[in-house]
Design a protein around this motif. Sequence first.
Motif, PDB file in Angstrom:
ATOM      1  N   ASP A 116     -14.856  -0.472   2.466  1.00 52.40           N
ATOM      2  CA  ASP A 116     -15.312  -1.604   3.258  1.00 52.40           C
ATOM      3  C   ASP A 116     -14.302  -2.738   3.082  1.00 52.40           C
ATOM      4  OD1 ASP A 116     -16.508  -3.897   4.310  1.00 52.40           O
ATOM      5  OD2 ASP A 116     -18.526  -3.300   3.703  1.00 52.40           O
ATOM      6  N   VAL A 117     -13.492  -2.990   4.121  1.00 52.04           N
ATOM      7  CA  VAL A 117     -12.397  -3.948   3.964  1.00 52.04           C
ATOM      8  C   VAL A 117     -12.888  -5.373   3.758  1.00 52.04           C
ATOM      9  CG1 VAL A 117     -10.770  -2.537   5.266  1.00 52.04           C
ATOM     10  CG2 VAL A 117     -12.128  -4.260   6.477  1.00 52.04           C
ATOM     11  N   THR A 118     -14.103  -5.674   4.168  1.00 49.22           N
ATOM     12  CA  THR A 118     -14.609  -7.035   4.009  1.00 49.22           C
ATOM     13  C   THR A 118     -15.296  -7.260   2.665  1.00 49.22           C
ATOM     14  OG1 THR A 118     -16.738  -6.530   5.052  1.00 49.22           O
ATOM     15  CG2 THR A 118     -14.944  -7.254   6.497  1.00 49.22           C
ATOM     16  N   ALA A 119     -15.748  -6.209   2.014  1.00 48.23           N
ATOM     17  CA  ALA A 119     -16.538  -6.371   0.795  1.00 48.23           C
ATOM     18  C   ALA A 119     -15.902  -5.755  -0.446  1.00 48.23           C
ATOM     19  CB  ALA A 119     -17.934  -5.774   0.994  1.00 48.23           C
ATOM     20  N   ASP A 120     -15.129  -4.693  -0.293  1.00 44.62           N
ATOM     21  CA  ASP A 120     -14.543  -4.040  -1.460  1.00 44.62           C
ATOM     22  C   ASP A 120     -13.305  -4.786  -1.945  1.00 44.62           C
ATOM     23  OD1 ASP A 120     -16.240  -1.797  -2.190  1.00 44.62           O
ATOM     24  OD2 ASP A 120     -15.788  -1.009  -0.197  1.00 44.62           O
ATOM     25  N   ARG A 121     -12.776  -4.349  -3.094  1.00 46.38           N
ATOM     26  CA  ARG A 121     -11.735  -5.114  -3.772  1.00 46.38           C
ATOM     27  C   ARG A 121     -10.507  -4.260  -4.072  1.00 46.38           C
ATOM     28  NH1 ARG A 121     -14.688  -9.579  -5.846  1.00 46.38           N
ATOM     29  NH2 ARG A 121     -16.566  -9.714  -4.564  1.00 46.38           N
ATOM     30  N   ILE A 122      -9.384  -4.943  -4.230  1.00 48.03           N
ATOM     31  CA  ILE A 122      -8.125  -4.286  -4.569  1.00 48.03           C
ATOM     32  C   ILE A 122      -8.103  -3.956  -6.055  1.00 48.03           C
ATOM     33  CG2 ILE A 122      -5.623  -4.627  -4.769  1.00 48.03           C
ATOM     34  CD1 ILE A 122      -5.857  -6.440  -2.256  1.00 48.03           C
ATOM     35  N   VAL A 123      -7.664  -2.736  -6.370  1.00 44.36           N
ATOM     36  CA  VAL A 123      -7.486  -2.320  -7.759  1.00 44.36           C
ATOM     37  C   VAL A 123      -5.991  -2.208  -8.089  1.00 44.36           C
ATOM     38  CG1 VAL A 123      -7.976  -0.542  -9.490  1.00 44.36           C
ATOM     39  CG2 VAL A 123      -9.699  -1.102  -7.747  1.00 44.36           C
ATOM     40  N   THR A 124      -5.249  -1.475  -7.277  1.00 44.63           N
ATOM     41  CA  THR A 124      -3.800  -1.382  -7.477  1.00 44.63           C
ATOM     42  C   THR A 124      -3.094  -1.631  -6.149  1.00 44.63           C
ATOM     43  OG1 THR A 124      -3.688   1.012  -7.075  1.00 44.63           O
ATOM     44  CG2 THR A 124      -4.033   0.300  -9.356  1.00 44.63           C
ATOM     45  N   ALA A 125      -1.836  -2.061  -6.243  1.00 43.23           N
ATOM     46  CA  ALA A 125      -1.037  -2.324  -5.052  1.00 43.23           C
ATOM     47  C   ALA A 125       0.411  -1.970  -5.328  1.00 43.23           C
ATOM     48  CB  ALA A 125      -1.148  -3.793  -4.646  1.00 43.23           C
ATOM     49  N   HIS A 126       1.109  -1.612  -4.250  1.00 46.94           N
ATOM     50  CA  HIS A 126       2.548  -1.344  -4.341  1.00 46.94           C
ATOM     51  C   HIS A 126       3.236  -1.926  -3.122  1.00 46.94           C
ATOM     52  CE1 HIS A 126       6.270   0.878  -5.368  1.00 46.94           C
ATOM     53  NE2 HIS A 126       6.420   0.922  -4.048  1.00 46.94           N
ATOM     54  N   VAL A 127       4.338  -2.625  -3.350  1.00 41.26           N
ATOM     55  CA  VAL A 127       5.220  -3.095  -2.285  1.00 41.26           C
ATOM     56  C   VAL A 127       6.637  -2.729  -2.697  1.00 41.26           C
ATOM     57  CG1 VAL A 127       6.122  -5.072  -0.997  1.00 41.26           C
ATOM     58  CG2 VAL A 127       3.700  -5.006  -1.630  1.00 41.26           C
ATOM     59  N   GLY A 128       7.366  -2.079  -1.797  1.00 42.73           N
ATOM     60  CA  GLY A 128       8.722  -1.668  -2.147  1.00 42.73           C
ATOM     61  C   GLY A 128       9.625  -1.625  -0.931  1.00 42.73           C
ATOM     62  N   LEU A 129      10.868  -1.195  -1.166  1.00 43.45           N
ATOM     63  CA  LEU A 129      11.866  -1.041  -0.115  1.00 43.45           C
ATOM     64  C   LEU A 129      12.518   0.323  -0.247  1.00 43.45           C
ATOM     65  CD1 LEU A 129      13.931  -4.383   0.092  1.00 43.45           C
ATOM     66  CD2 LEU A 129      12.539  -3.376   1.902  1.00 43.45           C
ATOM     67  N   LEU A 130      12.743   0.989   0.882  1.00 43.98           N
ATOM     68  CA  LEU A 130      13.447   2.256   0.924  1.00 43.98           C
ATOM     69  C   LEU A 130      14.722   2.100   1.740  1.00 43.98           C
ATOM     70  CD1 LEU A 130      10.581   4.805   1.738  1.00 43.98           C
ATOM     71  CD2 LEU A 130      11.265   3.894  -0.489  1.00 43.98           C
ATOM     72  N   ASP A 131      15.765   2.823   1.317  1.00 51.01           N
ATOM     73  CA  ASP A 131      16.986   2.832   2.113  1.00 51.01           C
ATOM     74  C   ASP A 131      16.894   3.897   3.198  1.00 51.01           C
ATOM     75  OD1 ASP A 131      17.538   5.324   0.928  1.00 51.01           O
ATOM     76  OD2 ASP A 131      18.978   4.495  -0.507  1.00 51.01           O
ATOM     77  N   ALA A 132      17.960   4.084   3.942  1.00 56.16           N
ATOM     78  CA  ALA A 132      17.943   4.992   5.092  1.00 56.16           C
ATOM     79  C   ALA A 132      17.701   6.437   4.702  1.00 56.16           C
ATOM     80  CB  ALA A 132      19.255   4.870   5.868  1.00 56.16           C
ATOM     81  N   GLU A 133      17.968   6.778   3.442  1.00 54.57           N
ATOM     82  CA  GLU A 133      17.749   8.134   2.974  1.00 54.57           C
ATOM     83  C   GLU A 133      16.396   8.318   2.308  1.00 54.57           C
ATOM     84  OE1 GLU A 133      20.249  11.119   2.958  1.00 54.57           O
ATOM     85  OE2 GLU A 133      20.072   9.863   4.729  1.00 54.57           O
TER      86      GLU A 133
END
Length: 243
Positions: free
Chosen positions: A32-49
């Motif tokens: 439920d995107v309005t009521a549930d909560r974040i536990v873990t997250a990842h943000v990264g970058l990938l190259d062309a390969e």
Amino acid sequence: MSHRHPDQLALWDVPEWLQVVGVFDLETTGVDVTADRIVTAHVGLLDAEGGVIRARDWLADPGVEIPDGASAIHGISTAHARRHGRGAREVVDEVVTALRALLDAGIPVVAYNAPFDFSMLKYEALRHGVPPIESPSPVIDPLVVDKAYDRWRRGKRTLEVVAAHYAVRLDAAHEASADAVAAGRVAQALAERFAPWLPTTVHELHTRQIGWARAQAESLTEYFIRVGRIDPDDRLDGRWPIR
């Protein structure tokens, strides 16, 4: 995805956004995107390969109990999150900041089933008084793109199944970093597979996905009504990339 030498990519008419992509994924207490909560997250970058050139992970104490069903999926228990996680507001603020930096730089962010992750982040930001990302762009959603270009392929479209279809390795499904990286590589594989038909700019691709997602939701709604899964008056939400 084929991991070719970068010089070989020039031989293919691949979109410019393939050169570098951001990746984003959340694991949560529920769906439920309005009521549930974040536990873990990842943000990264990938190259062309598809190589990882930048990566950051977060573990939050969501401030609520993590249901056993959710823990069974992503492996994080309430006790572990409370002991090792950082404050939810701090995590949400940092994830928003990291994503905003990529989007403001014009770097496309890949998120598999993007409306879930971006909507969850939006409502968490509002909950904690963090200015939310209201209209993330440019975003690439491999789920939407795959359905658009290979509409009639049978079978499930989970990240695990679609990654296997495009020969993308996914060793730890439902772990935020593994899912994020796999989604990015699936997006790159889609770009190579369907290069002759894809828009030349990521902004045009973003715009097309809005229409594709709406049409896909309408089609799925009609199917669910036909098989009796939902009532005729109910409709699936086709807004993309955020609800």
